[in-house]
Design an enzyme around this catalytic site. Sequence first.
Site, PDB file in Angstrom:
ATOM      1  N   THR A  45       0.844  -1.204   0.000  1.00 43.37           N
ATOM      2  CA  THR A  45       0.000   0.000   0.000  1.00 43.37           C
ATOM      3  C   THR A  45       0.872   1.245   0.000  1.00 43.37           C
ATOM      4  O   THR A  45       0.670   2.165  -0.793  1.00 43.37           O
ATOM      5  CB  THR A  45      -0.965  -0.024   1.200  1.00 43.37           C
ATOM      6  OG1 THR A  45      -1.669  -1.261   1.189  1.00 43.37           O
ATOM      7  CG2 THR A  45      -1.965   1.108   1.133  1.00 43.37           C
ATOM      8  N   LYS A  72       6.674  10.589  20.246  1.00 39.47           N
ATOM      9  CA  LYS A  72       6.797  11.491  21.405  1.00 39.47           C
ATOM     10  C   LYS A  72       5.448  11.722  22.078  1.00 39.47           C
ATOM     11  O   LYS A  72       5.337  12.504  23.006  1.00 39.47           O
ATOM     12  CB  LYS A  72       7.351  12.845  20.941  1.00 39.47           C
ATOM     13  CG  LYS A  72       8.715  12.798  20.296  1.00 39.47           C
ATOM     14  CD  LYS A  72       9.123  14.207  19.879  1.00 39.47           C
ATOM     15  CE  LYS A  72      10.404  14.189  19.080  1.00 39.47           C
ATOM     16  NZ  LYS A  72      10.639  15.501  18.426  1.00 39.47           N
ATOM     17  N   ARG A  93      -2.377   5.374   7.037  1.00 42.24           N
ATOM     18  CA  ARG A  93      -2.536   4.000   7.551  1.00 42.24           C
ATOM     19  C   ARG A  93      -2.343   4.078   9.054  1.00 42.24           C
ATOM     20  O   ARG A  93      -1.375   4.670   9.541  1.00 42.24           O
ATOM     21  CB  ARG A  93      -1.488   3.101   6.910  1.00 42.24           C
ATOM     22  CG  ARG A  93      -1.032   1.927   7.728  1.00 42.24           C
ATOM     23  CD  ARG A  93      -1.656   0.586   7.457  1.00 42.24           C
ATOM     24  NE  ARG A  93      -2.102   0.270   6.151  1.00 42.24           N
ATOM     25  CZ  ARG A  93      -1.688  -0.789   5.457  1.00 42.24           C
ATOM     26  NH1 ARG A  93      -0.758  -1.581   5.951  1.00 42.24           N
ATOM     27  NH2 ARG A  93      -2.205  -1.064   4.288  1.00 42.24           N
ATOM     28  N   HIS A 121     -10.377  -0.981   4.350  1.00 38.86           N
ATOM     29  CA  HIS A 121      -9.222  -0.761   3.481  1.00 38.86           C
ATOM     30  C   HIS A 121      -9.780  -0.465   2.086  1.00 38.86           C
ATOM     31  O   HIS A 121      -9.699  -1.291   1.179  1.00 38.86           O
ATOM     32  CB  HIS A 121      -8.343  -2.016   3.473  1.00 38.86           C
ATOM     33  CG  HIS A 121      -6.939  -1.783   2.988  1.00 38.86           C
ATOM     34  ND1 HIS A 121      -6.572  -0.670   2.266  1.00 38.86           N
ATOM     35  CD2 HIS A 121      -5.813  -2.534   3.127  1.00 38.86           C
ATOM     36  CE1 HIS A 121      -5.282  -0.749   1.972  1.00 38.86           C
ATOM     37  NE2 HIS A 121      -4.797  -1.867   2.496  1.00 38.86           N
TER      38      HIS A 121
HETATM   39  N1  ASP Z   1      -2.113  -5.806   3.303  1.00 40.27           N
HETATM   40  C1  ASP Z   1      -3.486  -5.993   3.732  1.00 40.27           C
HETATM   41  C2  ASP Z   1      -3.850  -4.985   4.798  1.00 40.27           C
HETATM   42  O1  ASP Z   1      -3.098  -4.070   5.055  1.00 40.27           O
HETATM   43  C3  ASP Z   1      -3.762  -7.397   4.133  1.00 40.27           C
HETATM   44  C4  ASP Z   1      -3.021  -7.927   5.320  1.00 40.27           C
HETATM   45  O2  ASP Z   1      -2.186  -7.226   5.911  1.00 40.27           O
HETATM   46  O3  ASP Z   1      -3.275  -9.085   5.668  1.00 40.27           O
HETATM   47  O4  ASP Z   1      -4.925  -5.102   5.357  1.00 40.27           O
END
Ligand code: ASP
Length: 296
Positions: A45, A72, A93, A121
């Site tokens: 991602t 921090k 994220r 997601h």
């Molecule tokens: N890459 C995907 C996520 O970030 C799937 C996983 O991590 O299993 O959700």
Amino acid sequence: FTKQNVEEVLAVASRMKELVAKRGGCDVLNHRIMANVFLEPSTRTASSFNAAFCRLGGKVITIQEGTSSTKKGETLQDTMRCVECYSDVLVLRHPETGAAKLAAKYVKKPLINAGDGAGEHPSQALLDMFTIFNELGHLDDIVVTMVGDLKYGRTVHSLAHLLSFYNVRLNYVAPASLQMPESVVQDMESRGIKQHKSEQLTDAILAETDVLYVTRIQQERFASQEEYLKYKGVYVIDKATVMKGKESMRVMHPLPRVGEIMEDVDELPQAAFFREMENGMYTRMAIIALVTGTAN
Ligand code: ASP
């Protein structure tokens, strides 16, 4: 998100794929900056958002958990308000469900949720829709079987929502305690989607499946390692499993895989997960172009 939004993203993603093949990219985002804020690990991602923005001519600044002021004790809203000053698009994220929604209250620039805990997601779901369309040629009249950790796996939550705009049937194959959350099941039901839960990936389920969407048991969401180990390895897809399905069946996985799909599947035409990964960049180029008004 509407069905029309999905179709718009898929159409622009197709154009992005052609653009990359022909010229590598373009410069519509020349002098623009995207902030890639990744407060939880990511390979695909993070790097595909990064590559997508660069291929549209912009530059990227990256903020990571270990080296940022979140270490921090800075609040998410302050971190996001800060990076907003330096950039035109924000990607976030975060390990907590609802983080993107919270951050969106504080910033005015486009903010893209790149995964919030066990929540959603959405960009993964869009690239999955793009992949299904490219692999099968259509999104209606398909049976999608989701396998693995459907409780904590955020990609299946978002994918179910987008699939519900189409005439699909969903099978949920998971241990009872890792089944699809009731909120998603109810939502699908209210949209008239037929759903079926099972603990086993039976031959009958495999035989009717058009897309076998395999997921990882989400180790980081379990209270203890012991709890995780109870489920690790519960479903393993190998060549023999795939051979029981239709020849046209496609195997997808948001990756990383940690033993759920054996490497003997990789060479089969059914194995769509590497193409799915590549599609991530085109789809994210499309999302970025659409939120910045540069898609035309
Ligand atoms: N890459 C995907 C996520 O970030 C799937 C996983 O991590 O299993 O959700």
